[in-house]
Design a protein around this motif. Structure first.
Motif, short mmCIF file in Angstrom:
data_model
loop_
_atom_site.label_atom_id
_atom_site.label_comp_id
_atom_site.label_asym_id
_atom_site.label_seq_id
_atom_site.Cartn_x
_atom_site.Cartn_y
_atom_site.Cartn_z
N LEU A 233 -37.59 35.00 22.41
CA LEU A 233 -38.72 35.19 23.27
C LEU A 233 -39.24 34.56 23.70
O LEU A 233 -39.87 33.50 23.93
CB LEU A 233 -39.87 35.79 22.34
N PRO A 234 -39.39 35.33 25.45
CA PRO A 234 -39.64 34.37 26.71
C PRO A 234 -41.09 33.18 26.03
O PRO A 234 -41.44 32.30 26.13
CB PRO A 234 -40.01 34.74 28.31
N ARG A 235 -41.95 34.04 25.60
CA ARG A 235 -43.62 33.84 25.48
C ARG A 235 -43.11 32.64 24.57
O ARG A 235 -43.89 32.00 24.01
CB ARG A 235 -44.98 35.08 24.35
N ALA A 236 -42.44 32.62 22.97
CA ALA A 236 -42.30 31.92 22.27
C ALA A 236 -41.89 30.53 22.92
O ALA A 236 -42.30 29.57 22.22
CB ALA A 236 -41.12 32.16 20.93
N ALA A 237 -41.41 30.74 23.61
CA ALA A 237 -40.50 29.68 24.37
C ALA A 237 -41.09 28.43 25.46
O ALA A 237 -42.10 27.01 25.70
CB ALA A 237 -39.27 29.56 25.66
N LEU A 238 -42.69 29.64 25.30
CA LEU A 238 -43.68 29.08 26.87
C LEU A 238 -44.86 28.74 25.83
O LEU A 238 -45.99 27.74 25.83
CB LEU A 238 -44.38 29.80 27.27
N THR A 239 -44.82 28.72 24.41
CA THR A 239 -45.91 28.33 23.25
C THR A 239 -45.07 27.59 22.37
O THR A 239 -45.72 27.47 21.50
CB THR A 239 -46.39 29.72 22.93
N ALA A 240 -44.14 27.07 22.68
CA ALA A 240 -43.42 26.49 21.81
C ALA A 240 -44.03 25.19 21.40
O ALA A 240 -43.90 24.72 19.58
CB ALA A 240 -41.98 25.84 22.02
N ASP A 241 -44.85 24.48 21.55
CA ASP A 241 -45.50 23.33 21.08
C ASP A 241 -46.77 24.10 19.91
O ASP A 241 -46.73 23.18 19.01
CB ASP A 241 -46.83 22.62 22.07
N LYS A 242 -47.58 25.44 20.08
CA LYS A 242 -48.42 26.19 18.66
C LYS A 242 -46.82 25.95 17.76
O LYS A 242 -48.00 26.03 16.91
CB LYS A 242 -48.99 26.90 19.63
N ILE A 243 -46.21 27.03 18.09
CA ILE A 243 -44.87 27.18 16.82
C ILE A 243 -44.26 25.70 16.56
O ILE A 243 -44.31 26.25 15.16
CB ILE A 243 -44.36 28.03 18.03
N ALA A 244 -44.55 24.81 17.27
CA ALA A 244 -43.83 23.61 16.28
C ALA A 244 -44.75 23.57 15.35
O ALA A 244 -43.99 22.62 14.38
CB ALA A 244 -43.16 22.82 17.74
N GLU A 245 -45.84 23.03 15.25
CA GLU A 245 -46.51 23.38 14.57
C GLU A 245 -46.27 23.04 13.13
O GLU A 245 -46.56 23.03 11.88
CB GLU A 245 -48.03 23.45 14.81
N SER A 246 -46.30 24.77 13.23
CA SER A 246 -45.73 25.74 11.80
C SER A 246 -43.91 25.45 11.65
O SER A 246 -43.24 26.10 10.12
CB SER A 246 -45.83 27.30 11.75
N ALA A 247 -43.49 24.88 12.35
CA ALA A 247 -42.08 24.59 11.94
C ALA A 247 -41.49 23.88 11.92
O ALA A 247 -41.50 22.53 12.87
CB ALA A 247 -41.25 25.91 13.09
N ASP A 248 -40.56 24.00 11.03
CA ASP A 248 -39.59 22.57 10.03
C ASP A 248 -38.01 22.39 11.59
O ASP A 248 -37.63 21.60 11.54
CB ASP A 248 -38.67 22.01 9.44
N PHE A 249 -37.84 23.50 12.25
CA PHE A 249 -36.67 23.16 13.28
C PHE A 249 -36.66 24.71 13.77
O PHE A 249 -37.34 25.91 13.51
CB PHE A 249 -35.24 23.46 12.53
N PHE A 250 -35.80 24.25 14.79
CA PHE A 250 -35.56 25.83 16.26
C PHE A 250 -34.98 26.22 16.74
O PHE A 250 -33.81 25.62 16.66
CB PHE A 250 -36.16 25.27 17.59
N SER A 251 -34.52 27.25 16.24
CA SER A 251 -32.54 27.28 16.96
C SER A 251 -32.72 28.64 18.04
O SER A 251 -33.53 29.61 18.08
CB SER A 251 -32.04 28.16 15.89
N PHE A 252 -31.96 28.32 19.02
CA PHE A 252 -32.80 28.67 20.78
C PHE A 252 -31.59 30.61 19.96
O PHE A 252 -30.82 30.07 19.46
CB PHE A 252 -31.84 28.65 21.46
N GLY A 253 -32.71 31.46 19.74
CA GLY A 253 -31.70 32.56 19.96
C GLY A 253 -31.08 33.26 21.07
O GLY A 253 -32.27 33.78 22.39
N THR A 254 -30.34 32.89 22.13
CA THR A 254 -29.56 32.46 23.91
C THR A 254 -29.29 34.59 23.75
O THR A 254 -29.23 35.31 24.84
CB THR A 254 -29.13 31.80 24.03
N ASN A 255 -28.94 35.59 22.59
CA ASN A 255 -28.85 36.27 23.16
C ASN A 255 -29.88 37.80 23.59
O ASN A 255 -29.91 38.06 24.31
CB ASN A 255 -28.26 37.26 22.48
N ASP A 256 -30.65 37.78 22.66
CA ASP A 256 -31.90 37.96 22.70
C ASP A 256 -32.56 37.53 23.85
O ASP A 256 -34.09 38.02 24.41
CB ASP A 256 -33.02 37.49 20.99
#
Ligand code: PEP
Ligand code: MG
Length: 367
Positions: A233-256
């Motif tokens: 979701l665009p909002r997740a991409a734009l706030t990825a610095d915050k989300i990364a604090e709780s994530a061990d990895f990111f996987s881009f779901g480019t369909n959605d």
């Protein structure tokens, strides 16, 4: 029987020597996982667990889980589903033999799990001992006008926490069993779908961690695991610095991410998109090839923000674009660690990753 042989196999070996990115496959059935390995996949990058639920033996319990109005009703249904899921994950861990397996927790468009038509409604009502009319009412209460933007992904895992708890339990019980059986512990990568704010990941991550501790103390065995998120979701991409604090990895779901960035329905775009591409209003179908100015820009922002907070944060892609050569090139440029695509596209992705490494200078041309 899929198999790479002869000159093609040799070409693949050359490609593997020069590529930097790993290539995984999207798979949820044992057959797909086996095919993926034969084609050289180095792990599963996306196991869509909702696909496991349509089996005729389980769909009744799945519908029960969704329509139940009480936690107790949902737990009864989930108790029926737990052994199926445990077997699903055990099979995948065995086949993948220690390679990474990314399991995405349930992300259904809810309408696919609702009973449809009089017959299904009557059958489900009878099995739950309620009258058909109230079942009909419940089903229409749960129906959504825009299911793809509705109560799906982690939204479902947050409103009905017992669903993700069951899945986490199945994953950890399977991983512990396979570790004991083979002496080689699988490393599950548990992935949370459709995260839009960090809080969603914090809540679901805590649920998963709690279940992990329960299973580890029940079985006397501890295994390593990761919890990460889809960025779709665009909002997740734009706030990825915050989300990364709780994530061990990111996987881009480019369909959605394509659907939500363009405001174009994945399910309906085919009706007019070809006309757009024909007239060059859009240079390519954005659901096939990453659009560098929109979706690509968001991916780049998320990579920078994520890695800015966590150096070395593991980054991958599991949308359809992961098997498209031009998109694979883009993934190399932004420094993803792996691409994941359907099993039959794995050879194409291996070649594309090698080509991308060569043209980006990330690999020695003489290697
Ligand atoms: C995506 O959205 O790109 C993705 C991989 O998830 P799904 O296609 O299952 O929504
Ligand atoms: Mg998605």
């Amino acid at each position: 029987e899929p198999q790479l042989s002869g000159d093609f196999a040799t070409l693949m070996e050359w490609a593997d020597k020069v590529r930097r990115m790993r290539v995984r496959a999207n798979a949820e059935t044992p057959l797909d996982a086996e095919t993926a390995r034969k084609f050289g996949a180095e792990g599963i990058g996306l196991c869509r667990t909702e696909h496991m639920f349509f089996d005729p033996e389980r769909i009744g319990a799945v519908r029960q889980m969704i329509v139940s109005e009480t936690e107790e009703g949902r737990r009864t249904a989930l108790a029926k589903l737990l052994p199926f899921q445990r077997d699903d994950f055990t099979a995948l861990f065995r086949i993948m033999a220690g390679l990474p397996v990314t399991i995405r927790l349930l992300d259904p468009p809810l309408h696919e799990f609702l009973p449809h038509g009089e017959e299904e409604i009557a059958e489900l009502a009878a099995s739950l001992g309620v009258d058909a009319l109230s079942m009909q009412r419940r089903a229409s209460d749960l129906a959504e006008a825009n299911p793809m933007l509705g109560h799906r992904g982690c939204r479902l895992g947050i409103t009905f926490p017992e669903i993700y708890e069951m899945q986490a339990r199945a994953i950890f019980e399977a991983a512990v069993a396979v570790a004991k059986e083979t002496g080689k512990a699988p490393v599950p990568e548990i992935m949370i779908p459709l995260v839009m704010v960090k809080k969603e990941l914090e809540i679901t991550r805590a649920q998963v961690e709690k279940v992990a501790q329960e299973v580890f103390s029940e079985t006397g065995t501890t295994i390593e695991y990761m919890v990460g998120t889809m960025i779709e979701l665009p909002r997740a991409a734009l706030t990825a610095d915050k989300i990364a604090e709780s994530a061990d990895f990111f996987s881009f779901g480019t369909n959605d991410l394509t659907q939500t960035t363009f405001g174009l329905s994945r399910d309906d775009a085919g009706k007019f998109l070809p006309h757009y591409v024909e007239r060059n209003i859009l240079p390519k179908d954005p659901f096939v090839s990453i659009d560098p100015e929109g979706v690509g820009a968001l991916v780049e922002i998320a990579c920078e923000k994520g890695r800015g907070v966590k150096n070395g944060l593991k980054l991958g892609i599991c949308g359809e674009h992961g098997g498209d050569p031009a998109s694979v090139q883009f993934c190399e440029t932004v420094g993803l660690d792996y691409v994941s695509c359907s099993p039959y596209r794995v050879p194409v992705a291996r070649l594309a990753a090698a080509q991308a490494a060569l043209s980006s200078g990330t690999m020695d041309r003489n290697a």
